[in-house]
Scaffold this motif. Structure first.
Motif, mmCIF file in Angstrom:
data_model
loop_
_atom_site.group_PDB
_atom_site.id
_atom_site.type_symbol
_atom_site.label_atom_id
_atom_site.label_comp_id
_atom_site.label_asym_id
_atom_site.label_seq_id
_atom_site.Cartn_x
_atom_site.Cartn_y
_atom_site.Cartn_z
ATOM 1 N N CYS A 33 44.756 33.484 46.717
ATOM 2 C CA CYS A 33 43.914 32.481 46.058
ATOM 3 C C CYS A 33 42.780 33.240 45.380
ATOM 4 C CB CYS A 33 43.366 31.503 47.102
ATOM 5 S SG CYS A 33 42.050 30.429 46.497
ATOM 6 N N GLU A 34 42.489 32.923 44.124
ATOM 7 C CA GLU A 34 41.448 33.631 43.387
ATOM 8 C C GLU A 34 40.044 33.205 43.806
ATOM 9 O OE1 GLU A 34 42.230 33.917 39.168
ATOM 10 O OE2 GLU A 34 44.369 34.132 39.566
ATOM 11 N N ALA A 35 39.924 32.199 44.676
ATOM 12 C CA ALA A 35 38.606 31.770 45.152
ATOM 13 C C ALA A 35 38.317 32.321 46.560
ATOM 14 C CB ALA A 35 38.502 30.257 45.143
ATOM 15 N N CYS A 36 39.267 32.140 47.482
ATOM 16 C CA CYS A 36 39.000 32.541 48.868
ATOM 17 C C CYS A 36 39.798 33.761 49.326
ATOM 18 C CB CYS A 36 39.259 31.373 49.830
ATOM 19 S SG CYS A 36 41.008 30.934 50.011
ATOM 20 N N ASP A 46 42.448 26.060 38.252
ATOM 21 C CA ASP A 46 41.090 25.549 38.415
ATOM 22 C C ASP A 46 40.182 26.408 37.539
ATOM 23 O OD1 ASP A 46 39.222 23.818 39.510
ATOM 24 O OD2 ASP A 46 38.961 24.931 41.356
ATOM 25 N N GLU A 47 38.899 26.106 37.455
ATOM 26 C CA GLU A 47 38.007 26.921 36.637
ATOM 27 C C GLU A 47 37.902 28.353 37.162
ATOM 28 O OE1 GLU A 47 35.637 24.429 39.467
ATOM 29 O OE2 GLU A 47 36.818 23.846 37.751
ATOM 30 N N ASN A 48 38.277 28.589 38.427
ATOM 31 C CA ASN A 48 38.252 29.930 39.013
ATOM 32 C C ASN A 48 39.586 30.653 38.868
ATOM 33 O OD1 ASN A 48 35.582 29.661 39.965
ATOM 34 N ND2 ASN A 48 36.299 28.483 41.695
ATOM 35 N N GLY A 49 40.556 30.051 38.226
ATOM 36 C CA GLY A 49 41.883 30.649 38.080
ATOM 37 C C GLY A 49 42.883 29.896 38.930
ATOM 38 N N VAL A 51 44.133 28.830 42.352
ATOM 39 C CA VAL A 51 43.523 28.709 43.681
ATOM 40 C C VAL A 51 44.398 27.874 44.613
ATOM 41 C CG1 VAL A 51 41.175 28.949 42.746
ATOM 42 C CG2 VAL A 51 42.156 26.680 43.021
ATOM 43 N N CYS A 55 40.845 25.088 47.964
ATOM 44 C CA CYS A 55 39.772 25.485 47.044
ATOM 45 C C CYS A 55 39.798 24.701 45.732
ATOM 46 C CB CYS A 55 39.893 26.974 46.731
ATOM 47 S SG CYS A 55 39.528 28.041 48.147
ATOM 48 N N LYS A 56 40.884 24.035 45.443
ATOM 49 C CA LYS A 56 41.012 23.276 44.195
ATOM 50 C C LYS A 56 40.054 22.092 44.188
ATOM 51 C CE LYS A 56 43.151 21.456 40.539
ATOM 52 N NZ LYS A 56 42.331 21.522 39.387
#
Length: 60
Positions: A33-36, A46-49, A51, A55-56
């Protein structure tokens, strides 16, 4: 009334659009996951890639 334009007048103006970004990715072995950073089989755009579902930011 205006005259119709000839097709040749538009040559060079046509561009190829870029393909849309995927909204979902699946990897049976898991991907981070690109967030966690957790490895999960399903990731969502998502805006973070890409996820994980936790985290979505889901919109209702």
């Amino acid at each position: 009334m205006t005259e119709d334009a000839r097709l040749t007048e538009f040559e060079g103006e046509v561009s190829t659009p870029s393909p849309p970004a995927a909204t979902y990715a699946f990897d049976p072995t898991g991907a981070p996951c690109e967030a966690c950073g957790d490895r999960v089989p399903r990731r969502f755009r998502d805006e973070n890639g890409l996820v994980c579902g936790d985290c979505k930011q889901w919109r209702v």
